[in-house]
Design a protein around this motif. Sequence first.
Motif, short mmCIF file in Angstrom:
data_model
loop_
_atom_site.label_atom_id
_atom_site.label_comp_id
_atom_site.label_asym_id
_atom_site.label_seq_id
_atom_site.Cartn_x
_atom_site.Cartn_y
_atom_site.Cartn_z
N ALA A 66 17.21 -3.04 -4.92
CA ALA A 66 16.76 -3.91 -6.00
C ALA A 66 15.49 -4.67 -5.61
O ALA A 66 14.57 -4.83 -6.42
N LEU A 67 15.44 -5.15 -4.36
CA LEU A 67 14.22 -5.82 -3.88
C LEU A 67 13.03 -4.87 -3.92
O LEU A 67 11.93 -5.25 -4.32
N ASN A 68 13.27 -3.64 -3.51
CA ASN A 68 12.21 -2.63 -3.53
C ASN A 68 11.66 -2.46 -4.93
O ASN A 68 10.45 -2.46 -5.15
N LEU A 69 12.55 -2.32 -5.89
CA LEU A 69 12.11 -2.10 -7.27
C LEU A 69 11.39 -3.32 -7.83
O LEU A 69 10.45 -3.19 -8.62
N ARG A 70 11.79 -4.51 -7.40
CA ARG A 70 11.14 -5.73 -7.88
C ARG A 70 9.75 -5.90 -7.27
O ARG A 70 8.81 -6.28 -7.95
N VAL A 71 9.63 -5.61 -5.98
CA VAL A 71 8.37 -5.85 -5.28
C VAL A 71 7.34 -4.75 -5.55
O VAL A 71 6.16 -5.03 -5.72
N SER A 72 7.79 -3.52 -5.60
CA SER A 72 6.86 -2.39 -5.75
C SER A 72 6.78 -1.96 -7.21
O SER A 72 7.12 -0.85 -7.56
N THR A 96 0.84 -1.20 0.00
CA THR A 96 0.00 0.00 0.00
C THR A 96 0.88 1.25 0.00
O THR A 96 2.08 1.18 0.30
N ASN A 97 0.28 2.37 -0.33
CA ASN A 97 1.03 3.63 -0.31
C ASN A 97 1.59 3.93 1.07
O ASN A 97 2.73 4.39 1.20
N ALA A 98 0.80 3.69 2.11
CA ALA A 98 1.25 3.96 3.48
C ALA A 98 2.44 3.07 3.84
O ALA A 98 3.41 3.53 4.46
N GLU A 99 2.37 1.80 3.45
CA GLU A 99 3.48 0.88 3.72
C GLU A 99 4.73 1.31 2.96
O GLU A 99 5.84 1.26 3.48
N MET A 100 4.54 1.74 1.72
CA MET A 100 5.68 2.17 0.90
C MET A 100 6.35 3.40 1.50
O MET A 100 7.58 3.48 1.54
N VAL A 101 5.56 4.33 1.99
CA VAL A 101 6.12 5.53 2.62
C VAL A 101 6.96 5.13 3.83
O VAL A 101 8.07 5.63 4.03
N GLU A 102 6.45 4.22 4.64
CA GLU A 102 7.18 3.77 5.83
C GLU A 102 8.48 3.04 5.45
O GLU A 102 9.53 3.28 6.03
N LEU A 103 8.40 2.18 4.45
CA LEU A 103 9.58 1.44 4.02
C LEU A 103 10.64 2.37 3.42
O LEU A 103 11.83 2.22 3.67
N MET A 104 10.18 3.35 2.64
CA MET A 104 11.13 4.29 2.04
C MET A 104 11.75 5.20 3.10
O MET A 104 12.89 5.62 2.96
N ALA A 105 11.02 5.47 4.17
CA ALA A 105 11.59 6.25 5.27
C ALA A 105 12.72 5.48 5.94
O ALA A 105 13.75 6.05 6.30
N LEU A 106 12.56 4.16 6.06
CA LEU A 106 13.64 3.33 6.64
C LEU A 106 14.83 3.26 5.71
O LEU A 106 15.98 3.33 6.15
N LEU A 107 14.58 3.12 4.41
CA LEU A 107 15.68 3.09 3.44
C LEU A 107 16.39 4.44 3.41
O LEU A 107 17.62 4.50 3.31
N ASP A 108 15.63 5.51 3.53
CA ASP A 108 16.22 6.84 3.59
C ASP A 108 17.11 6.98 4.83
O ASP A 108 18.22 7.50 4.74
N ARG A 109 16.63 6.47 5.94
CA ARG A 109 17.42 6.54 7.18
C ARG A 109 18.70 5.73 7.05
O ARG A 109 19.77 6.17 7.46
N ALA A 110 18.62 4.55 6.47
CA ALA A 110 19.81 3.72 6.28
C ALA A 110 20.81 4.40 5.36
O ALA A 110 22.02 4.43 5.63
N SER A 111 20.32 4.98 4.29
CA SER A 111 21.20 5.65 3.31
C SER A 111 21.85 6.89 3.91
O SER A 111 23.06 7.09 3.80
#
Length: 158
Positions: free
Chosen positions: A120-126, A61-76
Amino acid sequence: VKKVFRIIWDGARCAENICNILDGPALRIGCLHLQSEAITFLLACLEATFDKFAREMKDITNAEMVELMALLDRASSSSMKCTAGFEKVLNTLQNTTTSMRGELIHFHDYIGMQLDHVAALNLRVSRKRSFLPPSYFDYCTYKYIQKWRLITSVDNID
């Protein structure tokens, strides 16, 4: 996930304060390792989440994607922050050891590979909403520039 990351990251920041007082190469490398563990934890959680979505063939979902991208942003952004700080220390030390530079190169190889894998997983799944945070691209660019400088300087030391 955020709380666990924050606990490990804050522990590394406290250890950096000790490094500023005692200033030993082993302590600095230990701080880098602690920061690496915090980032690795975030990336492992992201990988597990993307794997779960892929196995279940479930749309994110969009909400899940926002949360996941926030974690990837934090890691980066955390990867960039700790490597920039470590390089700053390297540049201020008079007797920088090859092993300290090697640790930073290893960090980029290890964390960079994990970040690329999760991206890469992100791009494959979403499939429909594929995007990566700008901090990911910032870190990738910084990683290659910094590794080039470090490898060049290591070659000049030997």
